[in-house]
Design a protein around this motif. Structure first.
Motif, short mmCIF file in Angstrom:
data_model
loop_
_atom_site.label_atom_id
_atom_site.label_comp_id
_atom_site.label_asym_id
_atom_site.label_seq_id
_atom_site.Cartn_x
_atom_site.Cartn_y
_atom_site.Cartn_z
N LEU A 153 -0.29 2.01 -14.32
CA LEU A 153 -0.10 0.56 -14.40
C LEU A 153 0.94 0.09 -13.37
O LEU A 153 0.73 -0.92 -12.68
CB LEU A 153 0.32 0.15 -15.81
CG LEU A 153 0.51 -1.35 -16.05
CD1 LEU A 153 -0.77 -2.13 -15.76
CD2 LEU A 153 0.98 -1.60 -17.48
N VAL A 154 2.03 0.83 -13.25
CA VAL A 154 3.05 0.47 -12.27
C VAL A 154 2.48 0.55 -10.85
O VAL A 154 2.76 -0.31 -10.02
CB VAL A 154 4.31 1.36 -12.43
CG1 VAL A 154 5.26 1.18 -11.25
CG2 VAL A 154 5.02 1.02 -13.73
N CYS A 155 1.66 1.54 -10.57
CA CYS A 155 1.03 1.63 -9.25
C CYS A 155 0.19 0.40 -8.95
O CYS A 155 0.25 -0.14 -7.84
CB CYS A 155 0.17 2.88 -9.15
SG CYS A 155 1.08 4.41 -8.97
N HIS A 156 -0.60 -0.03 -9.92
CA HIS A 156 -1.40 -1.25 -9.72
C HIS A 156 -0.49 -2.43 -9.41
O HIS A 156 -0.78 -3.24 -8.52
CB HIS A 156 -2.26 -1.55 -10.95
CG HIS A 156 -3.52 -0.76 -11.04
ND1 HIS A 156 -4.58 -0.95 -10.18
CD2 HIS A 156 -3.89 0.22 -11.89
CE1 HIS A 156 -5.56 -0.13 -10.50
NE2 HIS A 156 -5.16 0.60 -11.54
N LEU A 205 -7.62 3.53 -9.96
CA LEU A 205 -6.45 3.38 -9.10
C LEU A 205 -6.66 4.05 -7.76
O LEU A 205 -6.38 3.47 -6.71
CB LEU A 205 -5.21 3.96 -9.79
CG LEU A 205 -3.95 4.02 -8.91
CD1 LEU A 205 -3.54 2.62 -8.45
CD2 LEU A 205 -2.82 4.70 -9.67
N ARG A 206 -7.17 5.27 -7.78
CA ARG A 206 -7.38 6.00 -6.52
C ARG A 206 -8.33 5.24 -5.59
O ARG A 206 -8.19 5.32 -4.37
CB ARG A 206 -7.87 7.41 -6.80
CG ARG A 206 -6.78 8.27 -7.41
CD ARG A 206 -7.34 9.57 -7.92
NE ARG A 206 -7.82 10.38 -6.83
CZ ARG A 206 -7.34 11.57 -6.52
NH1 ARG A 206 -6.36 12.08 -7.24
NH2 ARG A 206 -7.82 12.26 -5.52
N GLY A 260 0.81 -1.22 0.00
CA GLY A 260 0.00 0.00 0.00
C GLY A 260 0.84 1.25 0.00
O GLY A 260 0.59 2.19 -0.77
N ALA A 261 1.86 1.28 0.86
CA ALA A 261 2.75 2.45 0.92
C ALA A 261 3.53 2.61 -0.38
O ALA A 261 3.72 3.73 -0.87
CB ALA A 261 3.71 2.31 2.10
N ASN A 262 3.97 1.50 -0.94
CA ASN A 262 4.72 1.55 -2.20
C ASN A 262 3.85 2.13 -3.32
O ASN A 262 4.29 3.00 -4.08
CB ASN A 262 5.22 0.15 -2.56
CG ASN A 262 6.25 0.14 -3.66
OD1 ASN A 262 6.85 1.16 -3.99
ND2 ASN A 262 6.48 -1.02 -4.22
N GLY A 264 9.79 -2.12 -6.50
CA GLY A 264 10.53 -1.26 -7.42
C GLY A 264 9.79 -1.01 -8.72
O GLY A 264 8.59 -1.24 -8.83
N VAL A 265 10.52 -0.53 -9.71
CA VAL A 265 9.95 -0.20 -11.01
C VAL A 265 10.61 -1.08 -12.06
O VAL A 265 11.84 -1.20 -12.08
CB VAL A 265 10.19 1.29 -11.35
CG1 VAL A 265 9.66 1.64 -12.72
CG2 VAL A 265 9.54 2.18 -10.29
#
Length: 168
Positions: free
Chosen positions: A61-64, A122-123, A19-21, A72-73
């Motif tokens: 997409l990266v956030c999901h 996402l939000r 969640g924090a990430n 990481g990314v």
């Protein structure tokens, strides 16, 4: 303030890790591109607007993926492979974007609508939102929040999170 229960599937460990990430990645990579999209729309820079929409969708997409446990990314090539092969709605939205170099106002507005839709989804998943990082002439309160998350993780023996300050 959102109150979570165990019925939400959110616990302290998930909140302090995935969640924090995801929240940090949103603040670093999505939030600034939303401002870029609005600036491009305001000046009629349709090509730049579509480019900013693409960057926002990549970041979304990266956030999901972060919320689902990715650390990481991913490297650029891996991110492109993910977009090409994933059935995720954000990947589909990216594949449907028009070419930016000859974008019209209608193209830019369709791209903007796709970002709005995916950003809202996402939000809805984010456990919290960090304060806006990029503000003219203001201190970034986000640094304080990340320190609190770091202390939470340390107290539970989770270890440090790679906050990756470079963005996408």
């Amino acid at each position: 303030m959102t109150v979570f229960s165990s019925d939400d599937g959110i616990d302290g460990l998930w909140l302090g890790t995935h969640g924090a990430n995801g929240a940090w990645r949103y603040a670093r990579s999505v939030d600034p591109t939303l401002e870029d999209i609005e600036a491009a729309r305001a000046t009629g820079a349709w090509d730049l607007c579509v480019e900013a929409c693409a960057k926002a969708l990549y970041a979304i997409l990266v956030c999901h993926c972060c919320l689902d446990g990715m650390q990481g990314v991913p490297e650029r090539e891996h991110l492109h492979a993910l977009v090409a092969s994933s059935g995720h709605p954000v990947a589909a939205a990216l594949r449907a974007l028009p070419l930016s170099y000859r974008a019209t106002e209608a193209d830019a507005e369709r791209a903007h609508a796709a970002v709005d839709e995916q950003d809202a989804a996402l939000r809805a998943r984010l456990p919290f939102e960090l304060p806006v990082i990029r503000q003219a002439g203001r201190h970034a309160a986000t640094v304080r929040v990340t320190a609190q998350i770091g202390r939470f993780r340390s107290a539970r023996g989770i270890g440090a999170l790679d906050w990756d300050r470079s963005g996408l």
